[in-house]
Enzyme design. Structure first.
Site, PDB file in Angstrom:
ATOM      1  N   GLU A  35      20.296  38.894  32.929  1.00  0.00           N
ATOM      2  CA  GLU A  35      21.241  38.052  33.678  1.00  0.00           C
ATOM      3  C   GLU A  35      20.616  37.588  34.984  1.00  0.00           C
ATOM      4  OE1 GLU A  35      25.702  39.308  33.130  1.00  0.00           O
ATOM      5  OE2 GLU A  35      24.494  41.105  33.536  1.00  0.00           O
ATOM      6  N   TYR A  67      37.195  19.153  51.329  1.00  0.00           N
ATOM      7  CA  TYR A  67      36.933  19.895  50.100  1.00  0.00           C
ATOM      8  C   TYR A  67      35.582  19.556  49.484  1.00  0.00           C
ATOM      9  CZ  TYR A  67      39.520  15.855  48.206  1.00  0.00           C
ATOM     10  OH  TYR A  67      39.986  14.597  47.914  1.00  0.00           O
ATOM     11  N   GLU A  87      33.173  40.835  41.334  1.00  0.00           N
ATOM     12  CA  GLU A  87      34.043  41.207  42.451  1.00  0.00           C
ATOM     13  C   GLU A  87      33.382  40.871  43.790  1.00  0.00           C
ATOM     14  OE1 GLU A  87      35.239  43.856  39.001  1.00  0.00           O
ATOM     15  OE2 GLU A  87      33.371  43.040  39.783  1.00  0.00           O
ATOM     16  N   LYS A 112      33.352  33.994  34.183  1.00  0.00           N
ATOM     17  CA  LYS A 112      32.023  34.289  33.658  1.00  0.00           C
ATOM     18  C   LYS A 112      32.108  34.167  32.133  1.00  0.00           C
ATOM     19  CE  LYS A 112      28.346  37.749  34.037  1.00  0.00           C
ATOM     20  NZ  LYS A 112      27.956  39.065  34.591  1.00  0.00           N
TER      21      LYS A 112
END
Length: 133
Positions: A35, A67, A87, A112
């Site tokens: 990963e 934005y 997290e 994810k």
């Protein structure tokens, strides 16, 4: 502010919501070596609690959250400095959102969709809600 308004905005004093959905960027986050090496697409949804009345009155970008700039900062948060956990990534993105003094709270969802799970699934998503202290 009425009690009804207080309930609608979660007691934050910021009943207006600005959302940006589906921000995509490649990050190298995860606990596995592949990963970190190969990276994968992360998608992020943001909601900001803020008072939009000043911008509505002035019709001036300086009186609201830009934005476009926010999305660029969120993309950088995803693309840089790999972490193990979504997290940690979600908190990093919430901190980016709350760096603008006009944002009273934010809800961040990190998706994810290509998480390394040995099963058929459509998405892994973590949603956090953070308020200005």
């Amino acid at each position: 502010m009425t009690t009804h308004d207080n309930l609608r905005d979660g007691g934050t004093g910021h009943p207006d919501r600005l959302s940006v959905l589906g921000i995509e960027a490649v990050g190298h986050h995860g606990v596995f070596d592949f990963e970190r090496r190969d990276g994968q697409v992360f998608k992020v949804d943001l909601t900001l609690g803020m008072d939009t009345r000043p911008a509505a009155l002035s019709d001036d970008l300086q009186d609201t959250v830009d934005y476009g700039s926010l999305v660029s900062a969120v993309k950088q948060a995803i693309e840089n400095d790999p972490v193990d956990l979504i997290e940690t990534l979600a908190q990093r993105i919430a901190d980016v959102c709350l760096s603008d003094r006009r944002v009273g709270w934010t809800t961040v969802t990190v998706h994810k969709p290509d998480a390394p799970i040995q099963a058929t699934f459509s998405d892994v998503a973590l949603t956090i809600h953070r308020s200005r202290q």
